[in-house]
Design an enzyme around this catalytic site. Sequence first.
Site, PDB file in Angstrom:
ATOM      1  CE1 TYR A 174      36.227  40.290  48.615  1.00 36.97           C
ATOM      2  CE2 TYR A 174      38.392  39.342  49.088  1.00 36.97           C
ATOM      3  CZ  TYR A 174      37.496  39.780  47.967  1.00 36.97           C
ATOM      4  OH  TYR A 174      37.551  39.651  46.763  1.00 36.97           O
ATOM      5  CE  LYS A 229      23.323  47.839  42.240  1.00 37.46           C
ATOM      6  NZ  LYS A 229      23.185  48.224  40.579  1.00 37.46           N
ATOM      7  CG  ASP A 288      24.993  48.971  37.638  1.00 36.78           C
ATOM      8  OD1 ASP A 288      25.254  50.091  38.335  1.00 36.78           O
ATOM      9  OD2 ASP A 288      23.636  48.655  37.523  1.00 36.78           O
ATOM     10  CG  ASP A 336      38.371  41.003  43.912  1.00 31.12           C
ATOM     11  OD1 ASP A 336      39.796  41.052  43.575  1.00 31.12           O
ATOM     12  OD2 ASP A 336      37.735  39.615  43.834  1.00 31.12           O
ATOM     13  CG  ASP A 367      40.854  40.991  38.367  1.00 31.90           C
ATOM     14  OD1 ASP A 367      42.155  41.196  39.177  1.00 31.90           O
ATOM     15  OD2 ASP A 367      40.819  39.687  38.056  1.00 31.90           O
TER      16      ASP A 367
END
Length: 357
Positions: free
Chosen positions: A142, A191, A223, A247, A251
């Site tokens: 970001y 990751k 994942d 982020d 959600d």
Amino acid sequence: MKAEIALLKGDGIGPEIVDSTVAVLEKTAQIYGHEFVFKPYLIGGCAIDATGQPLPEETVNGCLASDCVLLGAVGGPKWDGLAGDKRPEKALLGIRAALGLYTNLRPAKLYPALRAASPLKDEIVEGGFDIMIVRELTGGIYFGERGFREGRYGREAFDTEAYSVTEIERIGRVAFNTAMKRSRRVCSVDKANVLETSRLWRQTMHRLAEEFPDVAYTDMFVDNAAMQLVRDPRQFDVIVTSNMFGDILSDEASQITGSIGMLPSASLGDGTRGMYEPIHGSAPDIAGQNKADPIAAVLSGAMMLRYSLGLAEEADRIERAVDDVLNAGFRTADIMGSKQGSPLTCTEMTERILEAL
Ligand code: IPM
Ligand code: MG
């Protein structure tokens, strides 16, 4: 106590739900003899319309001069065509950075009364779940270097992810300390099978884990984490992860509670000043129609009392009021699930919460 609270109502349903929260905070202040002074500032699309900038300097200074900040939501279709650095969303990143809010706490809890609103099967959510996502908020992709350049296939755009040991350590400490006050489990999501930043992240978290022998530590690839959240959310207590993974996973975590309109969040730095906002967005489709669910904003207000102002009893009282209202069967449209009847408006729901207080 006396506290100064900056109000960033923002766009869409932001003003409606912040107004509800102010009403709840005012009532709470009255019950306990506190004085809250609310100071409104512009942010996002409304700030662009009024000043040409999504994050006016006056807003940053106002927040810096306040004890804490309550935010509604920013953005909407009206400003979608603007360039990246002029968009309302840019203001969110700007205010997080300006206030040094590197920690984002996003609780995702299944309310038993709202079981029917969760899209997951009974056997998966039986007994409920209670997850705290600790998202790094001022680093990673970001905030990394970005731009355009000539690449192998011609002109290309790029964004970069960078994390220092310092940044990883400080968010890691928040996660471990948070877990110590909960079920003492931390799952770090990365990751590391692909990304260098993730390998440094994992290494640093492992070192921290040794300092917290009472916390059961695991790590998981992102994942897999996305899959495990819907397969067996009860396995998680605290999840700590990078800005972008946080982020996305927050959600997903909010959706499986069936009540994204109910989830609050806190953004914190080293001091007590924090920014509190619902996880949901500005919902332009229902803006100005008195249909929004004020609960996420109201619970954000409760988090503000708890984390920035040290008013735990007052925060408990607001949270209990919300529980009572839900247990009594009151619902706004977003949390009706398969329930029959007509939903409450935003102001009606606010009234119910004020009565329950
Ligand atoms: C969030 C939002 C923001 C983010 C956007 C609006 C910039 O999605 O708070 O989760 O990605 O951080
Ligand atoms: Mg998001």
